[in-house]
Structures are given as C-alpha cells and as structure tokens.
Design an enzyme around this catalytic site. Structure first.
Site, PDB file in Angstrom:
ATOM      1  N   ALA A   1       0.854  -1.294   0.096  1.00 50.60           N
ATOM      2  CA  ALA A   1       0.100  -0.149  -0.068  1.00 50.60           C
ATOM      3  C   ALA A   1       0.889   0.995   0.186  1.00 50.60           C
ATOM      4  O   ALA A   1       2.086   1.278   0.641  1.00 50.60           O
ATOM      5  CB  ALA A   1      -1.067  -0.225   1.178  1.00 50.60           C
ATOM      6  N   ASP A   2       0.160   2.070   0.001  1.00 57.36           N
ATOM      7  CA  ASP A   2       1.241   3.544  -0.411  1.00 57.36           C
ATOM      8  C   ASP A   2      -0.493   4.884  -0.686  1.00 57.36           C
ATOM      9  O   ASP A   2      -0.954   5.057  -1.473  1.00 57.36           O
ATOM     10  CB  ASP A   2       2.063   3.802  -1.505  1.00 57.36           C
ATOM     11  N   THR A   3       0.313   5.771   0.629  1.00 55.22           N
ATOM     12  CA  THR A   3      -0.402   6.911   0.292  1.00 55.22           C
ATOM     13  C   THR A   3      -0.540   8.117  -0.549  1.00 55.22           C
ATOM     14  O   THR A   3       1.187   8.272   0.299  1.00 55.22           O
ATOM     15  CB  THR A   3      -0.655   6.671   1.724  1.00 55.22           C
TER      16      THR A   3
END
Length: 189
Positions: free
Chosen positions: A69-71
């Site tokens: 995941a990456d934000t």
C-alpha cells in the site's frame, strides 16, 4: 492450502488497521527504492508504488498473498510527500489551510505472480489554520513522517473540517474495500 497474508509495509497505522479486524498477517517490509514515474497521474503513482512494494516482498514469498500500500496527498495535481524539514511541513500546512485536497491510497495484492491493484480517493478539507497553530503542530513532531505533513488519526484531526470518502484510506489503508478485494482475490481468514 491456506495462504498467509503478508503486509509489505512498516507503517504502524496499516498494521493497526489490519489488527483491528483480527486479520492474521505477518509483516515483511519492502526494501526497494521506490521509483515514481513522472508521466503517471497521482492514482497511477499510488497503485504503482503499492505494486512495487508487493512485488518486491512477493519475490521471497511466492505461495502467499502480499499486500502493498502507498498513500499520497494531492493538492492542485501536485503530490505532497513527507516533509524533509520542519520548514517544509510548515509550508505545506500553510498551503493546505482552508483548502480542499485529495488523499489517495493505492493497494496491491500479489500472489503466484498475479498482481491486482486499486486505489481509493478521499477529499479532505482543512479549517483555516492560524500560523501559530501550524508551528505548534509541527513542533509536536507528528507531521514529519506523514504524507501532506499531517496525521488525521492523531493531533492532525483538529485541522480537518470535513472529509468525503473513506476515513481509513486517509489513515493509510481503505479497510472495507481491501477486505472485499482480498476475498475476491481468494484470501480466506
């Protein structure tokens, strides 16, 4: 054969979110240097960064499901990363004061060399923030490891006027959609 879910992230927030739902998983942090393709849109960037992390960890765990995941925080089509200095955090928060911005979280699953990605976008609007409030918040240290220089789940909650979309995506993992996508991907827990 039951697969193990592996979180390819060292984020304590993502770990807490998965634990909140009692999902069994292990953590193996990706060690790759993330490469951002400058021709990608912000949504393509977050999905690609999530994919890079998941593919890296999956290369060592071929039988399992790896979750990456990456934000990112986006303001005016510009991706705002984690601040490198307190001054950069102050500048970012000053820019976001009284404004609406987007938080995008990309998610990737990798299992048996198959890759599945998606993203969630949440609109966040800040209250107008006084400069002394910004400096005090930055001095707390909280903004320094956060995209966009704030954490909605901590002291940064006081900056947020409203959100439209998935709160948990702003924290770092769109929980509800992630669970549904994992089930469609074949993960049973």
């Amino acid at each position: 054969m039951k697969q193990t879910l592996i979180l390819a992230s060292g984020s304590p927030r993502r770990k807490e979110l998965l634990q909140q739902l009692h999902i069994p998983f292990t953590v193996h942090v990706s060690t790759i240097e993330e490469i951002v393709n400058p021709s990608y849109t912000p949504s393509e960037v977050v999905m690609d960064l999530a994919r890079q992390k998941a593919v890296d960890v999956a290369s060592h765990h071929k039988e399992d499901i790896v979750l990456g995941a990456d934000t990112v925080v986006v303001y005016g089509n510009r991706i705002l990363g984690k601040p490198k200095t307190k001054q950069e955090a102050i500048e970012t928060l000053t820019m976001l004061s009284g404004q609406k911005h987007q938080v995008l979280t990309g998610v990737a699953f990798v299992s048996n060399a198959k890759v599945h990605t998606f993203y969630e976008q949440t609109d966040v609007e800040f209250w107008p923030i006084e400069q002394d409030e910004i400096v005090q918040y930055v001095e707390s240290g909280e903004p320094m490891d956060k995209a966009g220089s704030y954490g909605i789940q901590g002291l940064g909650a006081a900056l947020v006027k409203k959100i439209e979309g998935d709160y948990f995506s702003v924290v770092g993992l769109p929980l509800s959609r992630t669970i549904r996508e994992l089930k469609q991907y074949g993960f049973v827990y």
